[in-house]
Design a protein around this motif. Structure first.
Motif, PDB file in Angstrom:
ATOM      1  N   ARG A 244       0.946  -0.898  -0.063  1.00 10.13           N
ATOM      2  CA  ARG A 244      -0.026  -0.194   0.048  1.00 10.13           C
ATOM      3  C   ARG A 244       0.897   0.759  -0.388  1.00 10.13           C
TER       4      ARG A 244
ATOM      5  N   MET B  32       2.557   1.237  -3.455  1.00 14.23           N
ATOM      6  CA  MET B  32       1.214   2.719  -4.347  1.00 14.23           C
ATOM      7  C   MET B  32       0.686   3.621  -3.586  1.00 14.23           C
ATOM      8  N   ASN B  33       0.627   3.850  -3.067  1.00 16.34           N
ATOM      9  CA  ASN B  33       0.549   5.871  -2.506  1.00 16.34           C
ATOM     10  C   ASN B  33       1.916   6.337  -3.604  1.00 16.34           C
TER      11      ASN B  33
ATOM     12  N   GLN C 269       1.113   6.715  -6.678  1.00 15.59           N
ATOM     13  CA  GLN C 269       0.021   7.630  -7.214  1.00 15.59           C
ATOM     14  C   GLN C 269       0.668   9.308  -7.004  1.00 15.59           C
TER      15      GLN C 269
ATOM     16  N   SER D 189       7.394   2.493 -10.116  1.00 15.40           N
ATOM     17  CA  SER D 189       6.538   1.265 -10.452  1.00 15.40           C
ATOM     18  C   SER D 189       7.536   0.571  -8.889  1.00 15.40           C
TER      19      SER D 189
ATOM     20  N   LEU E 146      -2.768  -5.128  -7.380  1.00 19.44           N
ATOM     21  CA  LEU E 146      -2.075  -3.908  -7.551  1.00 19.44           C
ATOM     22  C   LEU E 146      -1.316  -3.815  -8.214  1.00 19.44           C
TER      23      LEU E 146
ATOM     24  N   ALA F 140       1.688  -4.542  -9.377  1.00 19.22           N
ATOM     25  CA  ALA F 140       3.030  -4.584  -9.041  1.00 19.22           C
ATOM     26  C   ALA F 140       3.918  -5.344 -10.817  1.00 19.22           C
TER      27      ALA F 140
END
Length: 368
Positions: A130, A133-134, A137, A144, A168, A170
């Motif tokens: 997570r 991912m944040n 974003q 990545s 997710l 990856a």
């Protein structure tokens, strides 16, 4: 379990703050020293100001701040014992990337601890995923990430593959060369490698402590383990995968060897000549075949490339920095100039190493 905590990219105890100087990056939130990127680029200009395409960094470590807080709360780590570079965040990374002409970095997650249960390990992985991912974003087109796998917990690893690759976004998985002395290529990992093969996954590897070593202790007093032992660990994993014909049995995976393959290019002829003494015996043709199918990153700094290119097509070489474990000035003042001045590489090959080879391997990076 408990879990060995071997999937970390680098072990924090191995590179503690009192063992590795960090002249260019000194602490969380502090500014990266502004150093010119190779070729005279100004800091903050990922295109080098000369029309060059920005680099893709395939060996970029990341310790999630959310994981550090969670692990400390659960008594798994002492944050004060982490090296200073483990506290650096995404903003520090972006400043370094701009100085080095890097457009995109693929994060290699670090979460080393001895987890008390498989459920706790899954929570640690989920927190890290997570967090990455944040970061991706919040910094469009800059990051990545890989999924961290702990292959000494096959059930949790299978879950992490499905979670990270299947849900997710990856771009691959990160594993270490050995888990408790069981090296990549061992039949014990066939179940996970079969699942990774179904995903046509990129399998990014990283060395760890040699079997039998005490975490945090130097094998040879005065010589950090990353100097020699890490290269041997990668070499052992590569030779074991060759011996077990891993890339033949799982033909749809792509395996990246860090640090230019460790010692593998230097022992290739030795392995071809003497591989018959291995168990199972190594066919010389399998050596040549696997050497040409592995990918190799340049993190190191790596040695001059002539020996590597004697066995490996240039389109199998990927740019990597090892930041922040490798200090920023080591990369910009030593590794990058050496790479660009290496007479074994043509300008076209360097363009491939810096960017195009990574895009062929992971086309999603073009749309990050």
């Amino acid at each position: 379990m408990p879990n060995s905590g071997s999937t970390s990219g680098l072990n924090f105890e191995e590179l503690s703050a009192d063992k590795v100087p960090v002249p260019a990056v000194v602490g969380a939130g502090e500014q990266v020293r502004e150093v010119p990127a190779a070729g005279g680029a100004a800091p903050g200009d990922p295109d080098h100001g000369q029309g060059a395409q920005p680099k893709i960094d395939m060996h970029h470590h990341f310790c999630a701040p959310e994981w550090r807080e969670w692990a400390a709360q659960h008594g798994l780590i002492d944050p004060a014992q982490l090296p200073r570079w483990a506290h650096l965040g995404a903003e520090d990374a972006v400043r370094f990337m701009d100085a080095a002409g890097i457009g995109t970095a693929v994060l290699k997650p670090m979460l080393p601890a001895r987890y008390r249960s498989s459920a706790q390990l899954r929570e640690a992985v989920n927190i890290t995923l997570r967090s990455m991912m944040n970061v991706a974003q919040e910094h469009p087109a800059r990051f990545s990430f890989y999924v961290p796998l702990f292959l000494d917990d096959l059930e949790a690893s299978s879950w992490a593959v499905r979670r990270g690759l299947g849900q997710l976004g990856a771009v691959g998985v990160n594993v270490t060369a050995n888990y408790g002395g069981v090296y990549l290529g061992d039949p014990a990992y066939d179940q996970i490698f079969a699942e990774l093969n179904d995903f046509s996954a990129v399998v990014d590897t990283h060395p760890h402590h040699l079997p039998g070593g005490r975490p945090g202790a130097m094998t040879v007093p005065g010589i950090p383990n990353f100097m020699c032992d890490f290269l041997l660990d990668t070499t052992r994993a590569a030779v074991n995968m060759i011996s077990r014909r891993t890339l033949d049995r799982f033909p749809d995976i792509s395996v990246i060897l860090p640090h230019a393959g460790g010692f593998l290019p230097y022992i290739a002829h030795r392995l071809q000549a003497l591989g018959r003494f291995c168990d199972p015996p190594v066919d010389p043709a399998a050596v040549r075949h696997h050497l040409a199918r592995f990918y190799y990153d340049t993190a190191g700094p790596m040695a001059p490339a002539a020996t590597l290119l004697a066995h490996v097509p240039a389109d199998r070489i990927l740019f990597g920095t090892d930041w922040p474990a490798a200090p920023a000035d080591t990369i910009t003042d030593l590794a990058l100039p050496a790479l660009e001045a290496d007479p074994a590489f043509t300008p076209e090959q360097l363009r491939g190493i810096y960017r195009e080879n990574a895009l062929r391997l992971i086309p999603q990076l073009a749309t990050v």
